[in-house]
Design a protein around this motif. Structure first.
Motif, short mmCIF file in Angstrom:
data_model
loop_
_atom_site.label_atom_id
_atom_site.label_comp_id
_atom_site.label_asym_id
_atom_site.label_seq_id
_atom_site.Cartn_x
_atom_site.Cartn_y
_atom_site.Cartn_z
N VAL A 149 3.45 28.37 -9.37
CA VAL A 149 3.47 27.05 -10.00
C VAL A 149 2.55 27.07 -11.23
O VAL A 149 1.39 27.47 -11.12
N ARG A 150 3.07 26.65 -12.36
CA ARG A 150 2.25 26.60 -13.57
C ARG A 150 1.30 25.41 -13.52
O ARG A 150 1.71 24.28 -13.22
N MET A 151 0.03 25.68 -13.81
CA MET A 151 -0.96 24.62 -13.86
C MET A 151 -0.96 24.00 -15.25
O MET A 151 -1.25 24.68 -16.25
N ASP A 152 -0.64 22.72 -15.33
CA ASP A 152 -0.63 22.04 -16.63
C ASP A 152 -2.04 21.77 -17.12
O ASP A 152 -2.29 21.74 -18.33
N HIS A 153 -2.96 21.57 -16.17
CA HIS A 153 -4.34 21.28 -16.54
C HIS A 153 -5.30 21.89 -15.52
O HIS A 153 -4.91 22.24 -14.40
N PHE A 154 -6.55 21.98 -15.95
CA PHE A 154 -7.62 22.50 -15.11
C PHE A 154 -8.82 21.57 -15.22
O PHE A 154 -9.18 21.14 -16.32
N VAL A 155 -9.43 21.25 -14.07
CA VAL A 155 -10.63 20.42 -14.07
C VAL A 155 -11.63 21.04 -13.09
O VAL A 155 -11.28 21.31 -11.93
N GLU A 156 -12.84 21.26 -13.54
CA GLU A 156 -13.92 21.74 -12.67
C GLU A 156 -15.03 20.69 -12.64
O GLU A 156 -15.41 20.15 -13.69
N ILE A 157 -15.53 20.38 -11.46
CA ILE A 157 -16.66 19.47 -11.32
C ILE A 157 -17.75 20.18 -10.52
O ILE A 157 -17.45 20.88 -9.55
N ASP A 158 -19.01 20.02 -10.95
CA ASP A 158 -20.09 20.72 -10.26
C ASP A 158 -20.75 19.83 -9.21
O ASP A 158 -20.46 18.65 -9.08
N PHE A 159 -21.65 20.45 -8.43
CA PHE A 159 -22.32 19.75 -7.34
C PHE A 159 -22.96 18.44 -7.79
O PHE A 159 -22.70 17.37 -7.25
N ALA A 160 -23.84 18.55 -8.78
CA ALA A 160 -24.60 17.38 -9.22
C ALA A 160 -23.68 16.31 -9.79
O ALA A 160 -23.89 15.11 -9.59
N GLY A 161 -22.62 16.74 -10.48
CA GLY A 161 -21.69 15.78 -11.07
C GLY A 161 -20.95 14.99 -10.02
O GLY A 161 -20.74 13.78 -10.18
N PHE A 162 -20.55 15.64 -8.93
CA PHE A 162 -19.86 14.93 -7.86
C PHE A 162 -20.77 13.87 -7.25
O PHE A 162 -20.35 12.73 -7.02
N ASP A 310 7.39 27.95 0.89
CA ASP A 310 8.22 26.74 0.95
C ASP A 310 7.46 25.55 0.36
O ASP A 310 8.05 24.71 -0.34
N LEU A 311 6.17 25.48 0.66
CA LEU A 311 5.35 24.39 0.11
C LEU A 311 5.28 24.49 -1.41
O LEU A 311 5.50 23.48 -2.11
N TRP A 312 4.99 25.66 -1.94
CA TRP A 312 4.88 25.81 -3.41
C TRP A 312 6.22 25.56 -4.08
O TRP A 312 6.27 24.98 -5.16
N THR A 313 7.30 25.98 -3.44
CA THR A 313 8.63 25.74 -4.02
C THR A 313 8.90 24.25 -4.14
O THR A 313 9.49 23.78 -5.13
N SER A 314 8.44 23.47 -3.16
CA SER A 314 8.66 22.02 -3.20
C SER A 314 7.94 21.38 -4.38
O SER A 314 8.36 20.32 -4.86
N LEU A 315 6.86 22.01 -4.86
CA LEU A 315 6.13 21.45 -5.98
C LEU A 315 6.74 21.84 -7.33
O LEU A 315 6.34 21.31 -8.37
N ARG A 316 7.68 22.76 -7.31
CA ARG A 316 8.32 23.18 -8.56
C ARG A 316 9.58 22.37 -8.84
O ARG A 316 10.21 22.54 -9.88
N ARG A 317 9.99 21.50 -7.93
CA ARG A 317 11.24 20.75 -8.11
C ARG A 317 11.03 19.56 -9.01
O ARG A 317 9.95 19.00 -9.08
#
Length: 317
Positions: A149-162, A310-317
């Motif tokens: 599955v291609r990731m359209d975006h990426f987000v990282e959050i650190d400990f203190a930020g959460f 099967d799960l990942w395939t369902s996200l590509r539809r």
């Protein structure tokens, strides 16, 4: 003039809080095919409404003083302590959040490095090692390799930020199904409803020794509980009527995240947020990638097939 200057500074400050990584340039064309393009904005449909896949990582970095204090350690580097693929359906009124256990053994592909060159492929490697070896770029490439599955975006959050985000929202409400007694995360809760501040919510997200069999799989259930609690808190808080709280929340979010370059501005984040206004906590499904114990190591897991694909395939539809 004073109001305009204040608003201008606030926008500049929030915009410059955000850190961006150019995932697309680093990975080039060697990626899964993108989903159909989101609907173009128009007078009738001013916001995009196409499907999206976003890789969300919670980093256990202890590089800053606040992160070290909350993480309870002083180890160098960072790992993706939490990994979730967030699939937003077309129309953006429903979503599926898939957690990937960090202890999953995978084939980590060769990844480009910021300093030049590439990492060597690694077989039977722990999933969360991709982030520590090659940062966000390698984390995205590994997820795309595992899922297709291609990731359209990426987000990282650190400990203190959460923790800051939870505090800015005034805490979150959760109901635990069992007692939690974990000296390592410093969390001790009786089963039942609780209102948690940022430090307690972070401890809940990190807890695994005080529940179930002490593995990462038990912790994933608590992390998914927190996802729902955060969504409910955000939807139940009318931030637009309280500019001070809105700024506090926006400052907490932008100061603690690293994104791909498609989300590394306040305008882009705001547009994404507005496009998700119809997405409520009740329409978010949380699941875990199906796994089984790894034959080579009882403390590790591998994807359970064909269920995982099967799960990942369902996200590509």
């Amino acid at each position: 003039m004073l109001a305009t200057a204040t608003a201008g500074y606030a926008y500049w400050h929030l915009n410059h809080n955000i850190r961006g990584v150019d995932i697309n340039s680093a990975l080039g064309d060697d990626r899964p095919a993108p989903a159909p393009a989101p609907s173009a904005s128009s007078a009738a449909a001013p916001l995009p409404a196409g499907a999206l896949n976003i890789l969300v990582l919670g980093s256990d970095s202890r590089s800053g003083a606040a992160d070290r204090e909350l993480g309870g350690g002083d180890s160098e580097g960072a790992r993706s302590d939490t990994a979730m693929v967030v699939h937003i359906d077309p129309g953006r009124t429903a979503a599926t959040v898939v957690s990937i256990p960090r202890d999953t053994l995978v084939t980590r592909p060769s990844c480009p490095l910021p300093s030049g060159g590439e990492t060597a492929p690694a077989y039977g490697s722990m999933f969360n090692s991709a982030f520590s070896v090659g940062g966000p770029v390698c984390a995205v490439k590994t997820v795309e390799s595992v899922t297709g599955v291609r990731m359209d975006h990426f987000v990282e959050i650190d400990f203190a930020g959460f923790a800051r985000l939870v505090d800015a929202l005034g805490g979150v409400d959760v109901t635990t199904g069992q007692d939690i007694d974990d000296d390592k995360s410093h969390l001790h809760l009786k089963a039942g409803p609780h209102h948690l501040d940022g430090k307690q919510a972070l401890a809940l997200a990190r807890t695994r020794h005080g529940i179930g069999d002490g593995s990462d799989l038990g912790r994933i259930g608590l992390q998914q509980l927190l996802v729902k609690a955060l969504l409910e808190r955000i939807s139940g808080t009318d931030l637009l009527t309280d500019p001070a709280k809105l700024y506090q929340v926006a400052d907490a979010v932008t100061a603690s995240i690293t994104t791909d370059t498609g989300l590394d501005s306040l305008a882009e984040l705001t547009e994404l947020g507005r496009s998700l206004k119809g997405l409520t906590a009740g329409r978010v499904k949380t699941v875990m990638m199906p796994v089984v114990q790894a034959p080579s190591d009882p403390n590790r897991v591998i994807a359970k097939e064909p269920d995982a694909q099967d799960l990942w395939t369902s996200l590509r539809r």
